[in-house]
Every structure is written in structure tokens, then in C-alpha cells.
Design a protein around this motif. Sequence first.
Motif, PDB file in Angstrom:
ATOM      1  N   ASN A  88      -5.138  -4.355  -2.469  1.00 50.34           N
ATOM      2  CA  ASN A  88      -3.989  -4.852  -1.705  1.00 50.34           C
ATOM      3  C   ASN A  88      -3.141  -3.729  -1.115  1.00 50.34           C
ATOM      4  O   ASN A  88      -2.574  -3.872  -0.028  1.00 50.34           O
ATOM      5  N   MET A  89      -3.035  -2.607  -1.837  1.00 52.14           N
ATOM      6  CA  MET A  89      -2.206  -1.501  -1.347  1.00 52.14           C
ATOM      7  C   MET A  89      -2.738  -0.966  -0.017  1.00 52.14           C
ATOM      8  O   MET A  89      -1.968  -0.715   0.918  1.00 52.14           O
ATOM      9  N   ASN A  90      -4.072  -0.794   0.086  1.00 50.21           N
ATOM     10  CA  ASN A  90      -4.658  -0.305   1.334  1.00 50.21           C
ATOM     11  C   ASN A  90      -4.532  -1.339   2.444  1.00 50.21           C
ATOM     12  O   ASN A  90      -4.305  -0.991   3.606  1.00 50.21           O
ATOM     13  N   LEU A  91      -4.667  -2.606   2.092  1.00 49.31           N
ATOM     14  CA  LEU A  91      -4.513  -3.669   3.076  1.00 49.31           C
ATOM     15  C   LEU A  91      -3.096  -3.668   3.645  1.00 49.31           C
ATOM     16  O   LEU A  91      -2.896  -3.715   4.865  1.00 49.31           O
ATOM     17  N   ILE A  92      -2.100  -3.574   2.763  1.00 47.46           N
ATOM     18  CA  ILE A  92      -0.704  -3.564   3.196  1.00 47.46           C
ATOM     19  C   ILE A  92      -0.411  -2.317   4.028  1.00 47.46           C
ATOM     20  O   ILE A  92       0.254  -2.375   5.067  1.00 47.46           O
ATOM     21  N   MET A  93      -0.942  -1.175   3.589  1.00 41.42           N
ATOM     22  CA  MET A  93      -0.733   0.085   4.309  1.00 41.42           C
ATOM     23  C   MET A  93      -1.325   0.001   5.713  1.00 41.42           C
ATOM     24  O   MET A  93      -0.706   0.444   6.694  1.00 41.42           O
ATOM     25  N   ALA A  94      -2.526  -0.569   5.818  1.00 36.97           N
ATOM     26  CA  ALA A  94      -3.196  -0.691   7.117  1.00 36.97           C
ATOM     27  C   ALA A  94      -2.368  -1.520   8.091  1.00 36.97           C
ATOM     28  O   ALA A  94      -2.199  -1.150   9.257  1.00 36.97           O
ATOM     29  N   ILE A  95      -1.826  -2.630   7.621  1.00 41.02           N
ATOM     30  CA  ILE A  95      -1.023  -3.496   8.485  1.00 41.02           C
ATOM     31  C   ILE A  95       0.296  -2.813   8.849  1.00 41.02           C
ATOM     32  O   ILE A  95       0.736  -2.848  10.002  1.00 41.02           O
ATOM     33  N   ASN A  96       0.925  -2.162   7.865  1.00 45.92           N
ATOM     34  CA  ASN A  96       2.199  -1.486   8.121  1.00 45.92           C
ATOM     35  C   ASN A  96       2.060  -0.327   9.105  1.00 45.92           C
ATOM     36  O   ASN A  96       3.013   0.008   9.818  1.00 45.92           O
TER      37      ASN A  96
END
Length: 224
Positions: free
Chosen positions: A84-92
Motif C-alpha cells: 500500500n505504501m508504494n501504491l499511495i506514493m505512486a498516486i501522490n
Amino acid sequence: MFKILIVEDDLTIAEILEQHLSKWGMQAEHVTDFGAVLEHFARFQPQLVLMDITLPFYSGYYWCGEIRKLSKVPIVFLSSASDNMNLIMAINMGGDDFIPKPFDLEVVTAKVQAMLRRAYSFQGQVPLLEHRGAILNLGDATLTYQGCKIDLTKNEFKILHVLLENKGKAVSRDGIMKQLWESESFIDDNTLTVNVTRLRRKLEEAGLSDFILTQKGVGYRVGD
């Protein structure tokens, strides 16, 4: 034909994606020089980018940020780090979607097609002109080099636009002035000299020396 730029550290995966997307009628290219992703992007002018997170030199997050300074083109991240951290980082960081590895090629194709439909149903693409790493955005009349924007006057932008459109050949002084007159930038021969001198100074201060060359008896051209 939609153009897809693939920025993937594993060149075998990049080539497989390129071949597969080509079968679906898309023009795909993959990056091989990971220190010049932005230059490749500006030259190719893709409608979508498939971006790996882990890359040599700089991460996919970094290149996403650099592309976002120039374009709103959809960026889809690819990564084996699918937490989830990488997913959130990618979107941000400005990404539009995230596909975890390992992935199914048909799923990638379906997501790419859906993203292209959503992104380009009502909008066109902003054209870019690139030379020696300098990128001229014709949409907002800005020049970017190594992540920094160079402020241009209206006349300076038009001069650079004409020269970059005619890259590889010289443009006469009369030809440049004609372009400026057509855009209602009334300019004479002396004013052109002043504008070119000022533009050269700005380019040199940004690290772009010998970017505009004088061709004696003809006019100006961009340097190789």
C-alpha cells in the motif's frame, strides 16, 4: 496511433511489453538510457507512460515528477513492490494507476486502453520540441532544462520556436522577422539582434552554451 513510452529497468520485460502493445496497434518504445528519460519523453511525445519504480540513477517517482512539470500525460506505474505504501506514493507523485508485478499482458493492455480512452476523449496533446535536453512546451510557452524553467519573453519564445521547428538548417533573419510580424510582435532587424543576444545570454546562464549559432550570410540555427 497512440504512442506508449516504457520506462522499465528489466529490458526483457520492456521488449515484451513493446512487442505486445504493438500487436494491439500502439506504437511503443522503451528507454535504454535511464539518465535521459525526460529527453526521450520529449522526443517521442507519448500519450501514456508505463513507469517502473526501481530504475538506475533516479527512481520512477523522480521521473514522474519531472514529466509532470511538462505534461499531464497518463503515467501508469509498474512494480514488484506492490504494498500500500508504494501504491499511495505512486498516486501522490502524480501517477494515474499502478500495476503490480508479475502482471498479465492482457491486463496491462486493458488498463492502457481504458486509460487512453479516458484521457483523450476530450483533450488533445500538448506538443513539445526538444533539443540537447532543452524542452520547449508550445502549450504554455515555457522552456525547461535539467528540471529548471527558463523565463522567456514572447519574442524570445517565438524565435526559439522557429529555430527548433527548423532544427538542422539555418533560418534567415527575414524568415524569423516574418514569423514575429505574423504574431503581431512588430520587430525590425536591430530589435531581432537584441532579442537573440538576450536569449543567448539566458540559455548560456542555464548551461546551454552555443545553443543558437549565427550562420554568416544566412541567419541563425540551433547548435548540435
